[in-house]
Design an enzyme around this catalytic site. Structure first.
Site, PDB file in Angstrom:
ATOM      1  N   TYR A   1      36.095  50.817  31.437  1.00  0.00           N
ATOM      2  CA  TYR A   1      36.386  50.317  32.413  1.00  0.00           C
ATOM      3  C   TYR A   1      35.461  48.789  32.475  1.00  0.00           C
ATOM      4  O   TYR A   1      35.930  47.723  32.420  1.00  0.00           O
ATOM      5  CB  TYR A   1      36.270  50.974  33.688  1.00  0.00           C
ATOM      6  CG  TYR A   1      36.661  49.877  35.081  1.00  0.00           C
ATOM      7  CD1 TYR A   1      37.819  49.528  35.370  1.00  0.00           C
ATOM      8  CD2 TYR A   1      35.156  49.653  35.589  1.00  0.00           C
ATOM      9  CE1 TYR A   1      37.998  48.787  36.529  1.00  0.00           C
ATOM     10  CE2 TYR A   1      35.587  48.730  36.914  1.00  0.00           C
ATOM     11  CZ  TYR A   1      36.798  48.232  37.176  1.00  0.00           C
ATOM     12  OH  TYR A   1      37.046  47.388  38.141  1.00  0.00           O
TER      13      TYR A   1
ATOM     14  N   GLY B   1      50.538  43.153  43.436  1.00  0.00           N
ATOM     15  CA  GLY B   1      50.388  42.978  44.587  1.00  0.00           C
ATOM     16  C   GLY B   1      50.896  43.954  45.711  1.00  0.00           C
ATOM     17  O   GLY B   1      51.053  43.483  46.990  1.00  0.00           O
TER      18      GLY B   1
ATOM     19  N   GLY C   1      46.205  47.330  47.943  1.00  0.00           N
ATOM     20  CA  GLY C   1      44.477  46.858  47.732  1.00  0.00           C
ATOM     21  C   GLY C   1      44.335  45.393  48.048  1.00  0.00           C
ATOM     22  O   GLY C   1      44.852  44.661  48.798  1.00  0.00           O
ATOM     23  N   ILE C   2      43.597  44.850  47.210  1.00  0.00           N
ATOM     24  CA  ILE C   2      43.197  43.422  46.967  1.00  0.00           C
ATOM     25  C   ILE C   2      44.268  42.946  46.775  1.00  0.00           C
ATOM     26  O   ILE C   2      44.571  41.632  47.267  1.00  0.00           O
ATOM     27  CB  ILE C   2      42.158  43.239  46.116  1.00  0.00           C
ATOM     28  CG1 ILE C   2      40.888  43.943  46.546  1.00  0.00           C
ATOM     29  CG2 ILE C   2      41.983  41.478  45.699  1.00  0.00           C
ATOM     30  CD1 ILE C   2      39.743  43.970  45.430  1.00  0.00           C
ATOM     31  N   GLY C   3      45.398  42.993  45.931  1.00  0.00           N
ATOM     32  CA  GLY C   3      46.587  42.205  45.788  1.00  0.00           C
ATOM     33  C   GLY C   3      47.469  42.042  46.954  1.00  0.00           C
ATOM     34  O   GLY C   3      47.879  41.219  47.249  1.00  0.00           O
TER      35      GLY C   3
ATOM     36  N   THR D   1      50.081  39.707  40.355  1.00  0.00           N
ATOM     37  CA  THR D   1      50.268  40.888  39.773  1.00  0.00           C
ATOM     38  C   THR D   1      49.587  41.931  40.526  1.00  0.00           C
ATOM     39  O   THR D   1      48.319  42.085  40.877  1.00  0.00           O
ATOM     40  CB  THR D   1      49.722  40.735  38.269  1.00  0.00           C
ATOM     41  OG1 THR D   1      48.542  40.888  38.251  1.00  0.00           O
ATOM     42  CG2 THR D   1      50.437  39.745  37.621  1.00  0.00           C
TER      43      THR D   1
END
Length: 249
Positions: A150, A15, A18-20, A13
């Site tokens: 957050y 994706g 960034g990190i995804g 999810t």
């Protein structure tokens, strides 16, 4: 690159950036069939084309989208082996005194409620022996002004993940958490945080970091992939902190 994930299917999810995005690239390079999701169609389509992966438009903050995502994956792929629940948002950055109901609900929807129901809907689609990874944050361990909602949303996420690790152990499904420190992504920019404020926040963060730098998405992604490999078969319920030593400060 090894072909260790050949005939395996991964859903990521958020994706499209960034990190995804970095994780999708890692899974793809290891031979997995990769499906990425995102709520921005242009960005999602562009990422899918660049990576050579499949994409499904879905907003993790929408329960209807989560239902449709699970139904589409079931219809097209039947079962999956890896689920990386990565999508998230910072939300507003301000003192608790100025908190708003709208910001609280949006952040909790995307960062806690969405992951909960994403996992819930995907449990029947997970093969026995599958691996689930949640993207959390060092914010659950290192308190910082202005990030109350957050931090709370990620603390809730951790509780969900650890409970799931216990519930799914009988099926040899492992559930783990990756908690990055400051990482070189556009998360705060997309949240509309003023660039000058971002600079001040990161200056304060870097002053507390023994390694004195942000992490890179690729560094986090490699740990996510490692938690899905056979070499991690004895790891579940863990929270892997990747923060350049910030938690030591």
């Amino acid at each position: 690159m090894s072909n260790s994930f050949k005939n395996k299917t991964a859903v990521i999810t958020g994706g499209n950036s960034g990190i995804g995005y970095a994780a999708a690239k890692e899974f793809k390079e290891r031979g997995a069939t990769v499906i990425i999701t995102g709520r921005r169609k242009d960005a999602l389509d562009r990422a899918a084309e660049e990576l050579g992966v499949h994409s499904i438009l879905a907003d993790q903050g929408s329960l209807a989208d989560i239902d449709q995502l699970a139904a589409t994956v079931k219809a097209q792929y039947n079962k999956i082996d890896f689920l990386f629940i990565n999508a998230g948002m910072t939300g507003g950055v301000f003192p608790i005194e100025y908190g708003s109901v709208a910001n609280f609900e949006e952040v909790m929807n995307v960062n806690a409620r969405g992951p909960y129901f994403t996992l819930s809907k995907f449990i029947p689609l997970l093969n026995d022996g599958a691996s689930v990874v949640f993207l959390s944050s060092i914010a659950t361990q290192v308190s910082a002004p202005l990030f109350s909602v957050y931090s709370a949303s990620k603390a809730a996420l951790n509780a969900i993940a650890k409970t799931a690790a216990l519930e799914l152990a009988a099926r040899k499904i492992r559930v783990n958490i990756v908690s990055p420190g400051p990482t070189n992504t556009n998360l705060m920019t997309r949240a509309g945080v003023d660039p000058e404020l971002q600079h001040k926040i990161y200056e304060g963060i870097m002053a507390k970091s023994p390694l004195g730098r942000k992490g890179e998405p690729e560094e986090i992604a490699k740990t996510v992939v490692h938690l899905c490999e056979d070499s991690s078969a004895y790891i579940t319920g863990a929270d892997i902190v990747i923060d350049g030593g910030m938690a030591l400060s």
